[in-house]
Design a protein around this motif. Structure first.
Motif, short mmCIF file in Angstrom:
data_model
loop_
_atom_site.label_atom_id
_atom_site.label_comp_id
_atom_site.label_asym_id
_atom_site.label_seq_id
_atom_site.Cartn_x
_atom_site.Cartn_y
_atom_site.Cartn_z
N LYS A 248 0.84 -1.22 0.00
CA LYS A 248 0.00 0.00 0.00
C LYS A 248 0.86 1.25 0.00
CE LYS A 248 -1.48 2.36 3.41
NZ LYS A 248 -2.05 2.84 4.69
N LYS B 43 -10.05 7.54 -11.90
CA LYS B 43 -8.81 7.96 -11.26
C LYS B 43 -8.66 7.31 -9.90
CE LYS B 43 -8.04 12.51 -13.35
NZ LYS B 43 -7.87 13.97 -13.07
N PHE B 44 -7.40 7.04 -9.52
CA PHE B 44 -7.12 6.58 -8.17
C PHE B 44 -7.19 7.77 -7.22
CE2 PHE B 44 -4.94 3.23 -10.62
CZ PHE B 44 -5.41 2.09 -9.95
N LEU B 45 -8.04 7.66 -6.21
CA LEU B 45 -8.18 8.75 -5.24
C LEU B 45 -7.55 8.42 -3.90
CD1 LEU B 45 -11.89 9.80 -5.92
CD2 LEU B 45 -9.79 10.67 -6.98
N GLY B 46 -7.39 7.14 -3.60
CA GLY B 46 -6.81 6.74 -2.32
C GLY B 46 -6.57 5.25 -2.26
N ILE B 47 -5.71 4.83 -1.32
CA ILE B 47 -5.44 3.42 -1.09
C ILE B 47 -5.47 3.17 0.41
CG2 ILE B 47 -3.90 1.46 -1.52
CD1 ILE B 47 -2.51 3.06 -3.66
N PHE C 249 -8.66 0.21 -3.11
CA PHE C 249 -8.35 1.36 -3.96
C PHE C 249 -9.64 2.15 -4.16
CE2 PHE C 249 -5.29 -1.91 -4.93
CZ PHE C 249 -4.09 -1.25 -5.08
N THR C 250 -9.67 3.38 -3.68
CA THR C 250 -10.82 4.25 -3.92
C THR C 250 -10.65 4.92 -5.28
OG1 THR C 250 -11.04 4.67 -1.55
CG2 THR C 250 -12.18 6.17 -3.06
N SER D 116 -12.50 7.25 -8.65
CA SER D 116 -13.48 8.29 -8.93
C SER D 116 -14.83 7.66 -9.28
CB SER D 116 -12.99 9.19 -10.07
OG SER D 116 -12.69 8.41 -11.23
N SER E 279 1.03 4.08 -3.02
CA SER E 279 0.19 5.24 -2.75
C SER E 279 0.66 6.49 -3.48
CB SER E 279 0.15 5.50 -1.24
OG SER E 279 -0.69 6.59 -0.95
N ILE F 250 -2.06 7.64 -6.79
CA ILE F 250 -3.10 8.63 -6.49
C ILE F 250 -3.04 9.79 -7.48
CG2 ILE F 250 -3.91 10.31 -4.79
CD1 ILE F 250 -3.15 8.32 -2.63
N GLY F 251 -4.19 10.06 -8.08
CA GLY F 251 -4.31 11.11 -9.09
C GLY F 251 -4.15 10.61 -10.51
#
Length: 276
Positions: A11, A50-54, A63-64, A66, A15, A19-20
């Motif tokens: 992770k 898009k990846f917003l968070g892990i 993986f959060t 969009s 990260s 992200i982004g």
């Protein structure tokens, strides 16, 4: 199987890179790892997100994305998530390739093919099978010596079995369970509810210490575990019992023993962890 320290290391290694970033495409070479949605729909659903968070929960990576989506990954026995240049040759066990907006790829390789991927609405995370049943996080504020003492009072089974039960404590597997019990001086077959107050405190301290130490050394690479950069961990150099059958105990010099607890190979020191 990657345990809490290994998954946490993956992770952290991914990260800052993901992200982004936008997922431009998904290539599927083996669809058996995808549980939800249907593999034919997954590429369509994930393109442009898009990846917003892990985050990590137990041994799961979350993986959060969009548009209120979550990609939930369990590496199981031999799964690897690797952030690599698109020109880098693909390993023959590469099953999924996420093409990213920076020209890089997030690749999933898995020798045993047991890993799982679920692409679901964020609102369904609390109900996802496996994730929903997880117990307390052992590095969270909820994991206190008082909680541990109360939880163990009605557990009439071996303490090794309790540590491996993901519905009680999330993230501990065979390697760290053995190392935790050695650190705490507790025989792995000790019935959990029979632990003394001092043993419970020792177990709690050993759990927090060993998991944090595992993360500090970026996990344990015994077989094929690597982080998101493809780098091995270093905690295998600090193992005191796991995989050391017949070798002298670092504390007392007695040969490390091996037994089976509920079908799991278990390493311990007969002298430092006496069976009561």
């Amino acid at each position: 199987m990657p345990e809490l320290p290994e998954v946490e290391t993956v992770k952290r290694s991914l990260s800052g890179k993901l992200i982004g970033k936008e997922i431009r495409d998904l290539e599927i070479y083996f669809s058996g790892n995808i549980r939800r949605p249907d593999p034919l729909l997954m590429g369509e659903m994930i393109r442009g997100k898009k990846f917003l968070g892990i985050d990590r929960r137990g041994k799961y990576l979350i993986f959060t994305l969009s548009e209120d989506l979550a990609l939930v990954v369990h590496l199981r026995m031999t799964g690897q998530l690797l952030y690599v240049d698109a020109a880098f040759p693909k390993d023959k066990h590469t099953h999924l390739v996420f093409s990213l907006s920076d020209g890089m790829e997030l690749r999933y390789a898995d020798l045993r093919k047991f890993g799982t991927f679920d692409l679901i609405p964020l609102s369904e995370l609390p109900q996802l099978k496996g994730l929903a049943q997880l117990g307390v996080e052992p590095l969270s504020g909820d994991f206190t010596v008082q909680w541990l003492d109360q939880m163990l009072q009605n557990k009439n089974r071996s303490i090794k079995n309790v540590l491996l039960d993901q519905t009680i404590i999330a993230g501990i597997g065979n390697i760290y369970a053995d190392e935790i019990l050695y650190e705490g001086g507790i025989h792995p077959e000790t019935i959990a509810c029979n632990l003394t107050e001092d043993q419970v405190r020792q177990l709690w301290q050993a759990t927090v210490k060993l998991l944090n130490l595992g993360i500090e050394h970026r996990g344990t690479s015994i077989r094929n575990y690597v982080d998101g950069d493809g780098r091995q961990g270093g905690f295998q150099e600090l193992l005191k019992v796991y995989g050391r059958r017949g070798e002298p105990c670092v504390r007392c010099g007695s040969p490390i023993g091996k037994t089976k607890v509920q079908g799991r190979g278990t390493y311990y020191c007969p002298n430092c962890q006496p069976k009561v």
